[in-house]
Scaffold this motif. Structure first.
Motif, PDB file in Angstrom:
ATOM      1  N   ARG A  40     -13.302 -15.588   0.314  1.00 18.07           N
ATOM      2  CA  ARG A  40     -12.593 -15.296  -0.940  1.00 18.07           C
ATOM      3  C   ARG A  40     -12.662 -13.792  -1.129  1.00 18.07           C
ATOM      4  NH1 ARG A  40     -14.461 -16.350  -5.648  1.00 18.07           N
ATOM      5  NH2 ARG A  40     -16.623 -16.639  -5.056  1.00 18.07           N
ATOM      6  N   ARG A  41     -11.612 -13.216  -1.701  1.00 19.42           N
ATOM      7  CA  ARG A  41     -11.561 -11.779  -1.927  1.00 19.42           C
ATOM      8  C   ARG A  41     -11.120 -11.498  -3.361  1.00 19.42           C
ATOM      9  NH1 ARG A  41      -9.816 -13.457   2.532  1.00 19.42           N
ATOM     10  NH2 ARG A  41      -7.605 -13.401   2.040  1.00 19.42           N
ATOM     11  N   PRO A  42     -12.080 -11.328  -4.260  1.00 17.49           N
ATOM     12  CA  PRO A  42     -11.715 -11.025  -5.651  1.00 17.49           C
ATOM     13  C   PRO A  42     -11.013  -9.669  -5.762  1.00 17.49           C
ATOM     14  CG  PRO A  42     -14.062 -11.539  -5.441  1.00 17.49           C
ATOM     15  CD  PRO A  42     -13.497 -11.466  -4.061  1.00 17.49           C
ATOM     16  N   PRO A  43     -10.261  -9.416  -6.857  1.00 13.53           N
ATOM     17  CA  PRO A  43      -9.445  -8.194  -7.012  1.00 13.53           C
ATOM     18  C   PRO A  43     -10.250  -6.927  -6.812  1.00 13.53           C
ATOM     19  CG  PRO A  43      -9.177  -9.657  -8.888  1.00 13.53           C
ATOM     20  CD  PRO A  43     -10.259 -10.241  -8.033  1.00 13.53           C
ATOM     21  N   LEU A  44      -9.682  -5.963  -6.510  1.00 15.29           N
ATOM     22  CA  LEU A  44      -8.437  -5.312  -6.165  1.00 15.29           C
ATOM     23  C   LEU A  44      -7.677  -6.157  -5.149  1.00 15.29           C
ATOM     24  CD1 LEU A  44      -7.129  -2.194  -5.901  1.00 15.29           C
ATOM     25  CD2 LEU A  44      -8.688  -2.102  -3.993  1.00 15.29           C
ATOM     26  N   ASP A  45      -6.351  -6.220  -5.225  1.00 13.00           N
ATOM     27  CA  ASP A  45      -5.642  -7.079  -4.289  1.00 13.00           C
ATOM     28  C   ASP A  45      -5.754  -6.547  -2.862  1.00 13.00           C
ATOM     29  OD1 ASP A  45      -3.782  -5.001  -4.187  1.00 13.00           O
ATOM     30  OD2 ASP A  45      -2.120  -6.206  -4.904  1.00 13.00           O
ATOM     31  N   GLU A  46      -5.608  -7.451  -1.910  1.00 14.30           N
ATOM     32  CA  GLU A  46      -5.829  -7.110  -0.500  1.00 14.30           C
ATOM     33  C   GLU A  46      -4.902  -6.018   0.020  1.00 14.30           C
ATOM     34  OE1 GLU A  46      -6.460  -9.271   3.817  1.00 14.30           O
ATOM     35  OE2 GLU A  46      -6.232 -10.488   2.035  1.00 14.30           O
ATOM     36  N   PRO A  47      -3.586  -6.050  -0.275  1.00 13.10           N
ATOM     37  CA  PRO A  47      -2.739  -4.950   0.200  1.00 13.10           C
ATOM     38  C   PRO A  47      -3.198  -3.585  -0.320  1.00 13.10           C
ATOM     39  CG  PRO A  47      -1.371  -6.794  -0.455  1.00 13.10           C
ATOM     40  CD  PRO A  47      -2.781  -7.117  -0.893  1.00 13.10           C
ATOM     41  N   GLY A  48      -3.636  -3.567  -1.565  1.00 16.64           N
ATOM     42  CA  GLY A  48      -4.144  -2.304  -2.116  1.00 16.64           C
ATOM     43  C   GLY A  48      -5.419  -1.854  -1.420  1.00 16.64           C
ATOM     44  N   ALA A  49      -6.284  -2.820  -1.079  1.00 22.37           N
ATOM     45  CA  ALA A  49      -7.520  -2.496  -0.372  1.00 22.37           C
ATOM     46  C   ALA A  49      -7.227  -1.985   1.033  1.00 22.37           C
ATOM     47  CB  ALA A  49      -8.426  -3.730  -0.305  1.00 22.37           C
ATOM     48  N   HIS A  50      -6.269  -2.615   1.713  1.00 19.96           N
ATOM     49  CA  HIS A  50      -5.896  -2.149   3.058  1.00 19.96           C
ATOM     50  C   HIS A  50      -5.329  -0.739   2.996  1.00 19.96           C
ATOM     51  CE1 HIS A  50      -5.473  -6.329   5.150  1.00 19.96           C
ATOM     52  NE2 HIS A  50      -6.607  -6.201   4.497  1.00 19.96           N
ATOM     53  N   ALA A  51      -4.470  -0.507   2.030  1.00 18.88           N
ATOM     54  CA  ALA A  51      -3.881   0.833   1.884  1.00 18.88           C
ATOM     55  C   ALA A  51      -4.965   1.871   1.609  1.00 18.88           C
ATOM     56  CB  ALA A  51      -2.845   0.830   0.761  1.00 18.88           C
ATOM     57  N   ALA A  52      -5.930   1.518   0.754  1.00 22.43           N
ATOM     58  CA  ALA A  52      -7.023   2.444   0.466  1.00 22.43           C
ATOM     59  C   ALA A  52      -7.856   2.698   1.717  1.00 22.43           C
ATOM     60  CB  ALA A  52      -7.906   1.896  -0.653  1.00 22.43           C
ATOM     61  N   GLY A  53      -8.120   1.645   2.500  1.00 18.84           N
ATOM     62  CA  GLY A  53      -8.882   1.806   3.740  1.00 18.84           C
ATOM     63  C   GLY A  53      -8.139   2.652   4.755  1.00 18.84           C
ATOM     64  N   ASP A  54      -6.816   2.450   4.867  1.00 23.99           N
ATOM     65  CA  ASP A  54      -6.012   3.271   5.774  1.00 23.99           C
ATOM     66  C   ASP A  54      -6.099   4.744   5.388  1.00 23.99           C
ATOM     67  OD1 ASP A  54      -5.200   1.031   7.191  1.00 23.99           O
ATOM     68  OD2 ASP A  54      -3.243   0.903   6.183  1.00 23.99           O
ATOM     69  N   LEU A  55      -5.989   5.010   4.094  1.00 23.80           N
ATOM     70  CA  LEU A  55      -6.088   6.392   3.627  1.00 23.80           C
ATOM     71  C   LEU A  55      -7.473   6.972   3.894  1.00 23.80           C
ATOM     72  CD1 LEU A  55      -4.165   6.123   0.252  1.00 23.80           C
ATOM     73  CD2 LEU A  55      -3.407   7.289   2.332  1.00 23.80           C
ATOM     74  N   ARG A  56      -8.523   6.161   3.650  1.00 26.00           N
ATOM     75  CA  ARG A  56      -9.881   6.643   3.927  1.00 26.00           C
ATOM     76  C   ARG A  56     -10.036   6.970   5.403  1.00 26.00           C
ATOM     77  NH1 ARG A  56     -13.650   4.905   6.525  1.00 26.00           N
ATOM     78  NH2 ARG A  56     -12.879   2.788   6.587  1.00 26.00           N
ATOM     79  N   GLY A  57      -9.460   6.130   6.264  1.00 26.23           N
ATOM     80  CA  GLY A  57      -9.535   6.371   7.703  1.00 26.23           C
ATOM     81  C   GLY A  57      -8.837   7.651   8.126  1.00 26.23           C
ATOM     82  N   LYS A  58      -7.774   8.001   7.425  1.00 24.31           N
ATOM     83  CA  LYS A  58      -7.061   9.254   7.744  1.00 24.31           C
ATOM     84  C   LYS A  58      -7.844  10.475   7.269  1.00 24.31           C
ATOM     85  CE  LYS A  58      -2.549   7.125   7.734  1.00 24.31           C
ATOM     86  NZ  LYS A  58      -1.290   6.926   7.040  1.00 24.31           N
ATOM     87  N   VAL A  59      -8.554  10.319   6.166  1.00 26.09           N
ATOM     88  CA  VAL A  59      -9.309  11.444   5.608  1.00 26.09           C
ATOM     89  C   VAL A  59     -10.603  11.653   6.390  1.00 26.09           C
ATOM     90  CG1 VAL A  59     -10.593  12.237   3.585  1.00 26.09           C
ATOM     91  CG2 VAL A  59      -8.347  11.191   3.316  1.00 26.09           C
ATOM     92  N   ALA A  60     -11.249  10.570   6.823  1.00 26.60           N
ATOM     93  CA  ALA A  60     -12.537  10.662   7.516  1.00 26.60           C
ATOM     94  C   ALA A  60     -12.475   9.887   8.830  1.00 26.60           C
ATOM     95  CB  ALA A  60     -13.640  10.106   6.619  1.00 26.60           C
ATOM     96  N   PRO A  61     -11.607  10.328   9.770  1.00 28.90           N
ATOM     97  CA  PRO A  61     -11.412   9.549  11.003  1.00 28.90           C
ATOM     98  C   PRO A  61     -12.610   9.543  11.938  1.00 28.90           C
ATOM     99  CG  PRO A  61     -10.229  11.605  11.142  1.00 28.90           C
ATOM    100  CD  PRO A  61     -10.775  11.510   9.745  1.00 28.90           C
ATOM    101  N   THR A  62     -13.530  10.463  11.810  1.00 32.77           N
ATOM    102  CA  THR A  62     -14.663  10.526  12.733  1.00 32.77           C
ATOM    103  C   THR A  62     -15.907   9.855  12.194  1.00 32.77           C
ATOM    104  OG1 THR A  62     -15.336  12.677  11.899  1.00 32.77           O
ATOM    105  CG2 THR A  62     -13.819  12.648  13.783  1.00 32.77           C
ATOM    106  N   ARG A  63     -15.827   9.292  11.009  1.00 36.70           N
ATOM    107  CA  ARG A  63     -16.996   8.627  10.432  1.00 36.70           C
ATOM    108  C   ARG A  63     -17.407   7.467  11.320  1.00 36.70           C
ATOM    109  NH1 ARG A  63     -17.169   5.494   4.720  1.00 36.70           N
ATOM    110  NH2 ARG A  63     -19.233   4.629   4.974  1.00 36.70           N
ATOM    111  N   ARG A  64     -18.659   7.423  11.679  1.00 42.46           N
ATOM    112  CA  ARG A  64     -19.177   6.362  12.542  1.00 42.46           C
ATOM    113  C   ARG A  64     -19.945   5.355  11.729  1.00 42.46           C
ATOM    114  NH1 ARG A  64     -21.292   8.716  18.190  1.00 42.46           N
ATOM    115  NH2 ARG A  64     -19.245   9.235  18.967  1.00 42.46           N
ATOM    116  N   ARG A  65     -19.862   4.122  12.149  1.00 45.01           N
ATOM    117  CA  ARG A  65     -20.608   3.040  11.505  1.00 45.01           C
ATOM    118  C   ARG A  65     -21.766   2.660  12.412  1.00 45.01           C
ATOM    119  NH1 ARG A  65     -18.284   1.744   7.066  1.00 45.01           N
ATOM    120  NH2 ARG A  65     -16.054   2.001   6.868  1.00 45.01           N
ATOM    121  N   ALA A  66     -22.861   2.322  11.803  1.00 45.56           N
ATOM    122  CA  ALA A  66     -24.048   1.902  12.563  1.00 45.56           C
ATOM    123  C   ALA A  66     -23.853   0.532  13.150  1.00 45.56           C
ATOM    124  CB  ALA A  66     -25.271   1.928  11.672  1.00 45.56           C
TER     125      ALA A  66
END
Length: 84
Positions: free
Chosen positions: A58-84
């Protein structure tokens, strides 16, 4: 039914079918707040496992398209960020 609420670090495990099935068989309701999805989503091909895992959640709001768009933008701003 108990809930398992994912943060962005634990969300990586949702891509594992075995791990996801274990939680579902144990009776957990899997919850991914869409703001967490926005933090984790990169818009890159590796997200295909995460996309598959999200089908069981289940994915409570913010709606999923908005979350994907926000994640895409974050990825463009910080493309080298590494996850553990």
């Amino acid at each position: 039914m108990p809930s398992c609420i994912f943060d962005s670090t634990a969300l990586d495990e949702l891509g594992s079918p075995e791990w996801r099935l274990a939680f579902l068989e144990a009776g957990y309701d899997l919850v991914v707040p869409t703001v967490v999805l926005a933090e984790r989503w990169t818009g890159r091909p590796r997200d295909h496992q995460l996309r598959a895992g999200l089908r069981a959640t289940r994915r409570p709001p913010l709606d999923e398209p908005g979350a994907h768009a926000a994640g895409d933008l974050r990825g463009k701003v910080a493309p080298t960020r590494r996850r553990a």
